[in-house]
Motif scaffolding. Structure first.
Motif, PDB file in Angstrom:
ATOM      1  N   ARG A 112       9.442  32.470  38.648  1.00 56.43           N
ATOM      2  CA  ARG A 112      10.489  32.140  39.623  1.00 56.43           C
ATOM      3  C   ARG A 112      11.792  32.782  39.140  1.00 56.43           C
ATOM      4  NH1 ARG A 112      11.421  26.346  40.983  1.00 56.43           N
ATOM      5  NH2 ARG A 112      11.397  26.071  38.736  1.00 56.43           N
ATOM      6  N   CYS A 113      12.069  33.966  39.650  1.00 60.35           N
ATOM      7  CA  CYS A 113      13.249  34.725  39.228  1.00 60.35           C
ATOM      8  C   CYS A 113      14.135  35.031  40.427  1.00 60.35           C
ATOM      9  CB  CYS A 113      12.842  36.051  38.586  1.00 60.35           C
ATOM     10  SG  CYS A 113      11.822  35.904  37.131  1.00 60.35           S
ATOM     11  N   TYR A 114      15.416  34.845  40.226  1.00 56.40           N
ATOM     12  CA  TYR A 114      16.411  35.204  41.215  1.00 56.40           C
ATOM     13  C   TYR A 114      17.283  36.299  40.606  1.00 56.40           C
ATOM     14  CZ  TYR A 114      15.291  30.776  43.505  1.00 56.40           C
ATOM     15  OH  TYR A 114      14.650  29.743  44.127  1.00 56.40           O
ATOM     16  N   GLY A 115      17.352  37.436  41.252  1.00 55.00           N
ATOM     17  CA  GLY A 115      18.242  38.509  40.827  1.00 55.00           C
ATOM     18  C   GLY A 115      19.365  38.612  41.828  1.00 55.00           C
ATOM     19  N   LEU A 116      20.557  38.227  41.408  1.00 51.33           N
ATOM     20  CA  LEU A 116      21.697  38.196  42.326  1.00 51.33           C
ATOM     21  C   LEU A 116      22.655  39.330  41.985  1.00 51.33           C
ATOM     22  CD1 LEU A 116      22.310  34.333  42.332  1.00 51.33           C
ATOM     23  CD2 LEU A 116      20.735  35.685  43.732  1.00 51.33           C
ATOM     24  N   ASN A 117      22.752  40.288  42.886  1.00 52.74           N
ATOM     25  CA  ASN A 117      23.663  41.417  42.718  1.00 52.74           C
ATOM     26  C   ASN A 117      24.987  41.058  43.391  1.00 52.74           C
ATOM     27  OD1 ASN A 117      20.728  42.746  43.101  1.00 52.74           O
ATOM     28  ND2 ASN A 117      21.940  43.884  41.614  1.00 52.74           N
ATOM     29  N   HIS A 152      29.343  28.817  47.051  1.00 52.58           N
ATOM     30  CA  HIS A 152      28.553  28.495  48.239  1.00 52.58           C
ATOM     31  C   HIS A 152      27.410  29.504  48.401  1.00 52.58           C
ATOM     32  CE1 HIS A 152      27.525  27.081  52.231  1.00 52.58           C
ATOM     33  NE2 HIS A 152      27.590  28.329  52.647  1.00 52.58           N
ATOM     34  N   CYS A 153      27.706  30.782  48.198  1.00 53.68           N
ATOM     35  CA  CYS A 153      26.672  31.822  48.274  1.00 53.68           C
ATOM     36  C   CYS A 153      25.581  31.575  47.241  1.00 53.68           C
ATOM     37  CB  CYS A 153      27.281  33.204  48.068  1.00 53.68           C
ATOM     38  SG  CYS A 153      28.326  33.763  49.427  1.00 53.68           S
ATOM     39  N   LEU A 154      25.977  31.155  46.048  1.00 51.02           N
ATOM     40  CA  LEU A 154      25.001  30.840  44.999  1.00 51.02           C
ATOM     41  C   LEU A 154      24.086  29.703  45.450  1.00 51.02           C
ATOM     42  CD1 LEU A 154      23.828  31.041  42.136  1.00 51.02           C
ATOM     43  CD2 LEU A 154      25.707  29.563  41.370  1.00 51.02           C
ATOM     44  N   GLN A 155      24.660  28.673  46.025  1.00 49.42           N
ATOM     45  CA  GLN A 155      23.862  27.543  46.505  1.00 49.42           C
ATOM     46  C   GLN A 155      22.892  27.985  47.594  1.00 49.42           C
ATOM     47  OE1 GLN A 155      26.155  24.370  48.277  1.00 49.42           O
ATOM     48  NE2 GLN A 155      24.548  22.881  47.849  1.00 49.42           N
ATOM     49  N   VAL A 156      23.355  28.813  48.516  1.00 52.06           N
ATOM     50  CA  VAL A 156      22.485  29.320  49.583  1.00 52.06           C
ATOM     51  C   VAL A 156      21.363  30.155  48.973  1.00 52.06           C
ATOM     52  CG1 VAL A 156      22.376  30.880  51.571  1.00 52.06           C
ATOM     53  CG2 VAL A 156      24.243  29.221  51.381  1.00 52.06           C
ATOM     54  N   ALA A 157      21.699  31.044  48.020  1.00 52.24           N
ATOM     55  CA  ALA A 157      20.691  31.914  47.392  1.00 52.24           C
ATOM     56  C   ALA A 157      19.604  31.095  46.709  1.00 52.24           C
ATOM     57  CB  ALA A 157      21.361  32.851  46.393  1.00 52.24           C
ATOM     58  N   ASN A 159      18.529  28.294  47.457  1.00 53.13           N
ATOM     59  CA  ASN A 159      17.708  27.577  48.431  1.00 53.13           C
ATOM     60  C   ASN A 159      16.799  28.522  49.209  1.00 53.13           C
ATOM     61  OD1 ASN A 159      18.248  24.637  48.367  1.00 53.13           O
ATOM     62  ND2 ASN A 159      20.355  25.347  48.532  1.00 53.13           N
ATOM     63  N   GLN A 160      16.744  29.780  48.770  1.00 54.15           N
ATOM     64  CA  GLN A 160      15.841  30.777  49.342  1.00 54.15           C
ATOM     65  C   GLN A 160      14.657  30.941  48.392  1.00 54.15           C
ATOM     66  OE1 GLN A 160      16.729  31.959  52.409  1.00 54.15           O
ATOM     67  NE2 GLN A 160      18.455  30.580  52.093  1.00 54.15           N
ATOM     68  N   PRO A 161      13.599  31.562  48.863  1.00 56.14           N
ATOM     69  CA  PRO A 161      12.511  31.889  47.929  1.00 56.14           C
ATOM     70  C   PRO A 161      13.045  32.816  46.832  1.00 56.14           C
ATOM     71  CG  PRO A 161      11.799  32.187  50.208  1.00 56.14           C
ATOM     72  CD  PRO A 161      13.278  31.950  50.244  1.00 56.14           C
ATOM     73  N   PRO A 162      12.496  32.731  45.624  1.00 55.47           N
ATOM     74  CA  PRO A 162      12.949  33.619  44.557  1.00 55.47           C
ATOM     75  C   PRO A 162      12.856  35.085  44.972  1.00 55.47           C
ATOM     76  CG  PRO A 162      11.522  31.928  43.672  1.00 55.47           C
ATOM     77  CD  PRO A 162      11.447  31.811  45.169  1.00 55.47           C
ATOM     78  N   GLY A 163      13.781  35.870  44.481  1.00 58.96           N
ATOM     79  CA  GLY A 163      13.811  37.292  44.795  1.00 58.96           C
ATOM     80  C   GLY A 163      15.165  37.886  44.463  1.00 58.96           C
ATOM     81  N   ARG A 164      15.363  39.100  44.911  1.00 55.49           N
ATOM     82  CA  ARG A 164      16.615  39.818  44.660  1.00 55.49           C
ATOM     83  C   ARG A 164      17.481  39.733  45.902  1.00 55.49           C
ATOM     84  NH1 ARG A 164      16.997  46.153  42.914  1.00 55.49           N
ATOM     85  NH2 ARG A 164      19.236  46.204  42.507  1.00 55.49           N
ATOM     86  N   MET A 165      18.760  39.464  45.705  1.00 55.88           N
ATOM     87  CA  MET A 165      19.703  39.346  46.806  1.00 55.88           C
ATOM     88  C   MET A 165      20.999  40.052  46.462  1.00 55.88           C
ATOM     89  SD  MET A 165      19.045  35.341  47.531  1.00 55.88           S
ATOM     90  CE  MET A 165      17.610  34.861  46.589  1.00 55.88           C
ATOM     91  N   ILE A 166      21.541  40.754  47.422  1.00 50.99           N
ATOM     92  CA  ILE A 166      22.844  41.400  47.275  1.00 50.99           C
ATOM     93  C   ILE A 166      23.857  40.505  47.975  1.00 50.99           C
ATOM     94  CG2 ILE A 166      24.215  43.445  47.777  1.00 50.99           C
ATOM     95  CD1 ILE A 166      21.534  45.009  47.844  1.00 50.99           C
ATOM     96  N   ILE A 167      24.883  40.097  47.232  1.00 49.35           N
ATOM     97  CA  ILE A 167      25.826  39.110  47.756  1.00 49.35           C
ATOM     98  C   ILE A 167      27.248  39.684  47.728  1.00 49.35           C
ATOM     99  CG2 ILE A 167      26.774  36.793  47.470  1.00 49.35           C
ATOM    100  CD1 ILE A 167      24.140  36.089  45.990  1.00 49.35           C
ATOM    101  N   GLY A 168      27.888  39.654  48.885  1.00 49.97           N
ATOM    102  CA  GLY A 168      29.294  40.026  48.948  1.00 49.97           C
ATOM    103  C   GLY A 168      29.588  41.344  49.631  1.00 49.97           C
ATOM    104  N   LEU A 169      28.661  41.851  50.442  1.00 51.82           N
ATOM    105  CA  LEU A 169      28.932  43.075  51.177  1.00 51.82           C
ATOM    106  C   LEU A 169      29.516  42.732  52.540  1.00 51.82           C
ATOM    107  CD1 LEU A 169      25.759  45.240  50.478  1.00 51.82           C
ATOM    108  CD2 LEU A 169      27.975  45.294  49.326  1.00 51.82           C
ATOM    109  N   ASP A 170      30.394  43.575  53.019  1.00 54.19           N
ATOM    110  CA  ASP A 170      30.993  43.424  54.332  1.00 54.19           C
ATOM    111  C   ASP A 170      30.063  44.094  55.343  1.00 54.19           C
ATOM    112  OD1 ASP A 170      32.462  43.572  56.668  1.00 54.19           O
ATOM    113  OD2 ASP A 170      34.353  43.969  55.616  1.00 54.19           O
TER     114      ASP A 170
END
Length: 176
Positions: A112-117, A152-157, A159-170
């Motif tokens: 169970r890994c979360y990669g948050l970019n 808030h973005c961290l909390q949302v991430a 609550n998703q299935p584990p995976g890689r997510m890019i956070i903070g793009l317009d």
């Protein structure tokens, strides 16, 4: 306090914390990192070691530590620079790309890994000294997240299935 790249130091810190709080580890957040701007041709062995140690050695040590806790998850805080790079942050982008790749490999193995970019957390952590770069990054579509929004973005991430997510793009910008 421990060197994130030293497995024995991490094990000692975890033993002390689990004893003190009478709780087991449910997960690890890997936020360690070092940042500097430097053209790749000017990097030295010492400067590369400084950048790579927390992300590379730290990722390996933390994943080995988690072998003792198979139910636990891992959240790796990476950077948007590992996705888009940058002329002055090649070493930093590479170190974060290692973290991203390692976590993706863990996912393929069932971990169970979360990669948050992440983009920038406004006036926090490594984003503190951005200055003029903040405006340039904004023009390129990288948002400057207030801490409350980032949390808030961290909390949302999480609550998703584990995976890689890019956070903070317009979403209104075109990325090159």
């Amino acid at each position: 306090q421990a060197d994130v790249g030293a497995l024995e130091d991490l094990k000692a810190a975890v033993t002390m914390a689990t004893s003190r709080f009478k709780k087991k580890i449910d997960g690890i957040f890997h936020l360690a990192g070092t940042f500097h701007e430097c053209p790749a041709v000017e990097e030295t062995k010492e400067s590369l070691d400084e950048i790579f140690h927390p992300k590379v050695a730290g990722t390996i040590a933390l994943s080995r530590l988690l072998m003792d806790y198979p139910e636990a998850f891992m959240v790796g805080f990476s950077s948007i620079s590992s996705v888009f790079g940058g002329s002055m942050v090649g070493a930093y982008a590479s170190a974060n790309q290692f973290l991203d790749s390692y976590l993706e490999q863990g996912l393929s193995g069932g971990a169970r890994c979360y990669g948050l970019n992440w983009s920038n957390w406004r006036d926090t952590g490594m984003s503190l000294g951005l200055g003029a770069a903040r405006e340039y990054l904004g023009e390129m579509g990288v948002r400057d997240l207030p801490v409350e929004q980032a949390l808030h973005c961290l909390q949302v991430a999480l609550n998703q299935p584990p995976g890689r997510m890019i956070i903070g793009l317009d979403a209104e910008k075109n990325y090159v």
